[in-house]
Design a protein around this motif. Sequence first.
Motif, mmCIF file in Angstrom:
data_model
loop_
_atom_site.group_PDB
_atom_site.id
_atom_site.type_symbol
_atom_site.label_atom_id
_atom_site.label_comp_id
_atom_site.label_asym_id
_atom_site.label_seq_id
_atom_site.Cartn_x
_atom_site.Cartn_y
_atom_site.Cartn_z
ATOM 1 N N TYR A 196 0.793 -1.230 0.000
ATOM 2 C CA TYR A 196 0.000 0.000 0.000
ATOM 3 C C TYR A 196 0.825 1.280 0.000
ATOM 4 N N PRO A 197 1.897 1.391 0.818
ATOM 5 C CA PRO A 197 2.596 2.681 0.889
ATOM 6 C C PRO A 197 3.321 3.076 -0.380
ATOM 7 N N PHE A 198 3.629 2.123 -1.247
ATOM 8 C CA PHE A 198 4.476 2.429 -2.391
ATOM 9 C C PHE A 198 3.746 3.160 -3.520
ATOM 10 N N HIS A 199 2.424 3.173 -3.468
ATOM 11 C CA HIS A 199 1.720 3.911 -4.517
ATOM 12 C C HIS A 199 1.203 5.240 -3.984
ATOM 13 N N ASP A 200 1.777 5.688 -2.861
ATOM 14 C CA ASP A 200 1.396 6.972 -2.288
ATOM 15 C C ASP A 200 2.590 7.921 -2.303
ATOM 16 N N PRO A 201 2.691 8.770 -3.326
ATOM 17 C CA PRO A 201 3.840 9.684 -3.407
ATOM 18 C C PRO A 201 3.862 10.720 -2.296
ATOM 19 N N VAL A 202 2.704 10.986 -1.660
ATOM 20 C CA VAL A 202 2.705 11.871 -0.492
ATOM 21 C C VAL A 202 3.696 11.341 0.536
ATOM 22 N N LEU A 203 3.775 10.026 0.666
ATOM 23 C CA LEU A 203 4.709 9.395 1.591
ATOM 24 C C LEU A 203 6.073 9.183 0.955
ATOM 25 N N THR A 204 6.112 8.555 -0.203
ATOM 26 C CA THR A 204 7.397 8.157 -0.781
ATOM 27 C C THR A 204 8.232 9.345 -1.259
ATOM 28 N N ASP A 205 7.604 10.446 -1.697
ATOM 29 C CA ASP A 205 8.386 11.617 -2.090
ATOM 30 C C ASP A 205 9.252 12.115 -0.940
ATOM 31 N N ARG A 206 8.724 11.973 0.289
ATOM 32 C CA ARG A 206 9.462 12.434 1.465
ATOM 33 C C ARG A 206 10.582 11.465 1.851
ATOM 34 N N GLY A 207 10.647 10.327 1.179
ATOM 35 C CA GLY A 207 11.697 9.356 1.469
ATOM 36 C C GLY A 207 13.004 9.637 0.765
ATOM 37 N N PHE A 208 13.028 10.667 -0.086
ATOM 38 C CA PHE A 208 14.231 10.926 -0.890
ATOM 39 C C PHE A 208 14.741 12.363 -0.767
ATOM 40 N N ILE A 209 14.289 13.092 0.246
ATOM 41 C CA ILE A 209 14.656 14.511 0.320
ATOM 42 C C ILE A 209 15.625 14.810 1.465
ATOM 43 N N THR A 210 15.939 13.827 2.291
ATOM 44 C CA THR A 210 16.916 14.015 3.365
ATOM 45 C C THR A 210 17.873 12.823 3.373
ATOM 46 N N ARG A 211 18.866 12.876 4.248
ATOM 47 C CA ARG A 211 19.809 11.757 4.364
ATOM 48 C C ARG A 211 19.075 10.479 4.786
#
Length: 465
Positions: free
Chosen positions: A235-250
């Motif tokens: 489920y979480p992988f098709h939600d860019p609201v969540l996954t976009d935030r996975g690539f913006i910090t260390r």
Amino acid sequence: MDFSNTQGVYFWGFLVVFGVVMYLISPKVKDEGGFFRGTDTEGRPASSWALMMSIFISWIFAKSVTNAANLGAAYGIVGGLAYATYWLSIPFAGWVIYRLRTREGATGMVPFLMAKYGRFAAMAFSAAILIRLYNEVWSNTAVVGGYYGESGSFAFIASALLFTAAVLLYSLKGGLRSSIFTDVIQAVVFVLFLGLVLIWIVPTHGPVALLTEGNFALDAGADLLLVALLQVLSYPFHDPVLTDRGFITREKTMLRAFVVAGVLGFFAILAFSLVGVHAKLEGIAAAGNAPAQVAKGLGLAGFFAMSVVMISSAASTLDSTFTSLSKSVAHELPLLAGRTPGTRAIRNGVVTMAVFALLGNLPMIAGTDILKATTLSGTMVIGLAPVFLLSRWVGFSPLSFHLAFWTGMTLGVMLALGAIPASWAIGTGKYGLLLGTNLYGLILCTAGFLLPLALGHRRRAAEAA
């Protein structure tokens, strides 16, 4: 709830003031780093604290807290626990993204899919997340509208559209940077007013009665709990609201923020489901919106507190939805076409937000069931589980992606059309067929993903012989 003229001014005025205040305090950005990646004027990424708060409140959707309360009203604490289980998706997604970044060098979901499974795989994934984001618009604005009037009424539609406009304006001003900044404020507001609501609710029956209402049985909500545990894997992988935030910090900063946000979200949703459990014990008919029905009996102050909880949670999700839509269309679609985003990326992102703000509200105006936005879409993407969890075991394998992804999509569509045979049901509960489809579907999707790998091993063994 019928407003007097004076009360109506306060409730409608709150929407206007909310929009104005959020616009004034939102940072204005002019570069792509701030608009699409949330960096500040110095190019620094969001802090661990800000990222955690943003993830926490962005996933506390207005439709989610409403669904949690509705399930609490239907099944007691078991229903609330079932829906809260979806929040385990956050730390799970953080762990998977951490692995993708550290072991496979992923810089984003779409670039990773293009490199691992090919352009068509990334295109199919992008189409799925656009549908997901489209659903997020109407399913959250509809919840806000429910506090101003009956579904389909002028007050319902007008308040939902006014709320949309308020969120859109400050989202246009700062993109993801604005979204993260306002999320911190909205998270604090949400927690404070949730506390006020619980102060009204909990003493009525006491925590023991609320936490022991319900039975752990397949026909009493436990089937949905098992569905949630299965869907956490995809489920979480098709939600860019969540996954976009996975690539913006260390990587470690991200993982820590995801774990804390997921734990906080789990308990926040479970706590809010007590509103529905209270309704069940009081004999209050949920009528599709248990929080609104309970709020009507809390007096003006209680109703206002419940409204603020919904508006703050809906706003945090809607602004994140707008920013994810802008990134998907303005940044990632050009990559899929083999082009760079170009100098007009921010302008294209702004136009995307405005278009989806208009089109995304059409289902809200027509009226539909907000729970379907979660359960059916979750079934359609069960094929993403092996795509991301087993990626290290395959090389470049487009066939693995498509066999897994389209199997899940097919089963999701069949479920929506009522074409899944009744024999697939596990138990006799309301969600028995959903549970069976997800369990057997996940097995089929995983088998499809691994099939090219097995055939490759068999072919190499035959050649060696």
